[in-house]
Each structure stands twice: as structure tokens, then as C-alpha cells.
Design an enzyme around this catalytic site. Structure first.
Site, short mmCIF file in Angstrom:
data_model
loop_
_atom_site.label_atom_id
_atom_site.label_comp_id
_atom_site.label_asym_id
_atom_site.label_seq_id
_atom_site.Cartn_x
_atom_site.Cartn_y
_atom_site.Cartn_z
N ARG A 52 -4.25 68.87 -0.66
CA ARG A 52 -3.39 68.36 0.42
C ARG A 52 -1.92 68.64 0.12
O ARG A 52 -1.14 68.95 1.02
CB ARG A 52 -3.63 66.85 0.62
CG ARG A 52 -2.94 66.30 1.85
CD ARG A 52 -3.37 64.87 2.16
NE ARG A 52 -2.91 63.94 1.14
CZ ARG A 52 -3.24 62.65 1.09
NH1 ARG A 52 -4.04 62.13 2.02
NH2 ARG A 52 -2.79 61.87 0.14
N LYS A 151 2.57 65.45 4.13
CA LYS A 151 3.09 64.35 3.31
C LYS A 151 4.43 64.82 2.76
O LYS A 151 4.52 65.30 1.63
CB LYS A 151 2.07 64.01 2.21
CG LYS A 151 2.08 62.54 1.83
CD LYS A 151 0.85 62.16 1.05
CE LYS A 151 1.07 60.92 0.20
NZ LYS A 151 1.36 59.68 0.92
N GLU A 184 -1.95 54.70 12.44
CA GLU A 184 -2.22 54.26 11.07
C GLU A 184 -1.17 53.26 10.65
O GLU A 184 -0.24 52.98 11.42
CB GLU A 184 -2.23 55.48 10.12
CG GLU A 184 -0.90 56.24 10.11
CD GLU A 184 -0.94 57.50 9.25
OE1 GLU A 184 -1.76 57.59 8.33
OE2 GLU A 184 -0.12 58.40 9.53
N1 PXG Z 1 -1.28 57.11 5.74
C1 PXG Z 1 -0.07 57.34 5.22
C2 PXG Z 1 1.10 57.49 6.12
C3 PXG Z 1 0.08 57.42 3.82
O1 PXG Z 1 1.28 57.65 3.28
C4 PXG Z 1 -2.29 56.99 3.60
C5 PXG Z 1 -2.37 56.95 4.97
C6 PXG Z 1 -3.54 56.87 2.79
O2 PXG Z 1 -3.89 58.15 2.25
P1 PXG Z 1 -4.68 58.32 0.88
O3 PXG Z 1 -4.85 59.78 0.76
O4 PXG Z 1 -3.81 57.73 -0.20
O5 PXG Z 1 -5.94 57.59 1.04
C7 PXG Z 1 -1.05 57.25 3.00
C8 PXG Z 1 -0.92 57.34 1.51
C9 PXG Z 1 2.82 53.91 -1.94
C10 PXG Z 1 1.69 54.83 -1.70
O6 PXG Z 1 3.43 54.02 -3.01
C11 PXG Z 1 1.42 55.28 -0.41
C12 PXG Z 1 0.37 56.16 -0.21
C13 PXG Z 1 -0.40 56.58 -1.24
C14 PXG Z 1 -0.11 56.14 -2.51
C15 PXG Z 1 0.94 55.26 -2.75
O7 PXG Z 1 3.11 53.07 -1.08
N2 PXG Z 1 0.16 56.55 1.06
#
Ligand code: PXG
Length: 285
Positions: A52, A151, A184
Site C-alpha cells: 500500500r 495514505k 470511514e
Molecule cells: N482509514 C483511515 C483514514 C486510516 O488512516 C484506517 C482507515 C485503517 O487502516 P488499516 O490499514 O490500519 O487497517 C486508517 C489507518 C494513528 C494510526 O496513529 C492511524 C492509522 C493506522 C495506524 C495508526 O492514529 N490509520
């Protein structure tokens, strides 16, 4: 505790891990990142995260100066070098230092940074009682302006939503898309349970393709649960039997109240609990 931070192929003490004030990552949010997690010293879903990261980079025409296999090895090494078992890893690639103008072609030196640290977990109480969240007025980025699948280092869309949620006393906030459909949360994907089926918005609702989301979909499918990736409205959320969020940091966290309406029984539901158990089994093996 002082960490050894990977920067462009070397490990340096965290205080010495710096980038230029001319880096377009700082000046314009021009770069990409990943948040990963390790369990017992092993990085969970590392290939999916690195893939990703490279897809995000491809979408912004940023060439990462190493292969995906080399990136995986560097992430593993960052975890080992810092002696981390259960931890959080941030991989960042910036456009690099350039001039005080937008032109990315004037940046020749992308910065590759890997930080491995302890994980800051949500309080256990939230997992037992469930979260209360609200729908915020800030909509998720329009995919034609900045795809939520990238991202990128520009997380202001999510930060503005988070501020609105926090000011209303909620640690997560539900974001809708430009069509008014459920997208989301600020750092988590959304799932609903309705009549024994699992529902989650499709990627073209304008969301990040969450890796925890994919894992949960697979766990549910294996358990014989029907999973539907369909457009959802706020109404669907209000009348759901259960609601939960998924993300690398949160794992699976129940939601029991949305916009002051109790979801289902107002307590974490059986499917949320069962998928959480399966998820814990998976990451601990
Ligand atoms: N939506 C968004 C906008 C994100 O930033 C997710 C969904 C979940 O994706 P994953 O691949 O992690 O299942 C994310 C991921 C933090 C932090 O420090 C945020 C994320 C991942 C790890 C840490 O707040 N966001």
C-alpha cells in the site's frame, strides 16, 4: 526511551533523525506513510502495508529509492534494532528537500524514515464498554480531489474531522463522503452488523483500503458470515444491530452510540466479540 530511527539506510538516535526544513513533506505534506504493528516481534501484514505504501507513492509520482523487499527488511530491522515485541511502526517517505515552490521535480532526494516504538493503546475500558462517536460536518476528501486511498502525509481532512469529534467529546468521528454516504472514521474503517450479515462501505465510497478491514472480511467469510460491501447511510448506522471500527492501532473496537442514538442493545454485540476473538487468535499465532 531513546530509539534508533532508520533514515535513508542508517540507524541514528532519535534526536539526530532529522529532515530539512526545505523538505516538501514538511512544506506541502508531499509524501506518503504507513502505520504498522508488531506482535511478539513480528510485523503484522507487512507485505500488505508495504504494498500500500508503494501504491500511495505511485499515485503521487514519488519513486521510493528501494525495492519493496528491501523496505520489508528495513522495517523488520527497525523492530529488531529497538528490541520491540508489541509495537507500532511508522514508515514515511517524503518528496525530499526542494525549492520554495510546488514543483516536485526540484526535489531529488526522497527521505525514507522508519520509526519503531511502543504502541499507545486505547484504554481497555473502551473495548469493553464500546465507543460513542458522532457524525461530523467535515466530509471525507472527494476522490477526484485527493483519493482517500492514498495514505499521504496530508492528513488535514482527517485532523479537522478529529477536532470536531473531540470537541463533541468523542475520540473517533464518523465521516460521510461527498454523496452523504458513510465513508470511514478519521483513522479507522467502519463495519455494521444487520440481521446476521456484516456490512461495510465499498472502496468507491472514498475510503482507505484498510488492511485490518481486509483481515476482518476474511475472518468473517471463513466463519461463514456473509459480508456485503455496499453504500451505507447514517440511517443504516442508526438501525444496525452492531457497529465496530477496524484499524492497525485500534484493531477491532465496538461502537455503542452514534449521534446520541444507541446501536442495538447499546452494548458490544456478539458478532463484534466473536470477530475480536478471532482477530486476537490470529495476531497471537
Ligand atoms: N482509514 C483511515 C483514514 C486510516 O488512516 C484506517 C482507515 C485503517 O487502516 P488499516 O490499514 O490500519 O487497517 C486508517 C489507518 C494513528 C494510526 O496513529 C492511524 C492509522 C493506522 C495506524 C495508526 O492514529 N490509520
Amino acid at each position: 526511551m531513546s530509539r534508533q530511527v532508520y533514515i535513508n539506510g542508517k540507524f541514528v538516535p532519535s534526536a539526530e533523525a532529522t529532515v530539512s526544513v526545505f523538505d516538501h513533506g514538511l512544506l506541502y505534506g508531499d509524501g506518503v506513510f504507513e502505520g504498522l504493528r508488531s506482535y511478539g516481534g513480528k510485523v503484522f501484514q507487512i507485505e500488505a502495508h508495504v504494498r500500500r505504501l508503494y501504491e500511495s507513492a505511485l499515485a503521487i509520482c514519488l519513486e521510493i529509492p528501494m525495492s519493496q523487499a528491501e523496505m520489508c527488511a528495513a522495517i523488520d530491522l527497525a523492530v529488531k534494532t529497538n528490541g520491540i515485541d508489541d509495537g507500532y511502526i511508522r514508515a514515511v517517505v517524503t518528496r525530499g528537500a526542494g525549492t520554495l515552490g510546488l514543483d516536485p521535480n526540484r526535489c531529488s532526494n526522497p527521505q525514507v524514515i522508519i520509526i519503531a516504538d511502543a504502541i499507545a493503546l486505547y484504554p481497555q475500558e473502551l473495548y469493553e464498554k464500546g465507543l460513542e462517536i458522532i457524525t461530523v460536518s467535515v466530509i471525507r476528501n472527494h476522490p477526484a480531489a485527493l483519493s482517500p486511498r492514498i495514505k499521504s502525509l496530508n492528513y488535514l481532512n482527517n485532523i479537522l474531522a478529529k477536532i470536531e469529534g473531540l470537541r463533541a467529546g468523542c475520540i473517533e468521528a464518523l465521516m460521510l463522503n461527498h454523496k452523504g454516504e458513510v465513508a470511514e472514521c478519521t483513522g479507522d474503517n467502519v463495519f455494521l452488523v444487520r440481521d446476521g450479515r456484516l456490512l461495510t462501505p465499498p472502496l468507491d465510497a472514498g475510503i482507505l483500503s484498510g488492511i485490518t478491514r481486509d483481515v476482518v472480511v476474511e475472518l468473517a467469510s471463513k466463519a461463514g458470515i456473509e459480508v456485503l460491501k455496499v453504500p451505507l447511510t447514517k440511517h443504516d448506522v442508526y438501525v444496525a444491530d452492531e457497529c465496530f471500527l477496524t484499524g492497525t492501532a485500534a484493531e477491532i473496537i465496538p461502537v455503542v452510540k452514534v449521534d446520541e442514538r444507541s446501536i442495538g442493545t447499546g452494548k458490544p454485540g456478539p458478532m463484534t466479540r466473536s470477530l475480536t476473538e478471532k482477530f486476537h487468535e490470529l495476531v497471537r499465532t
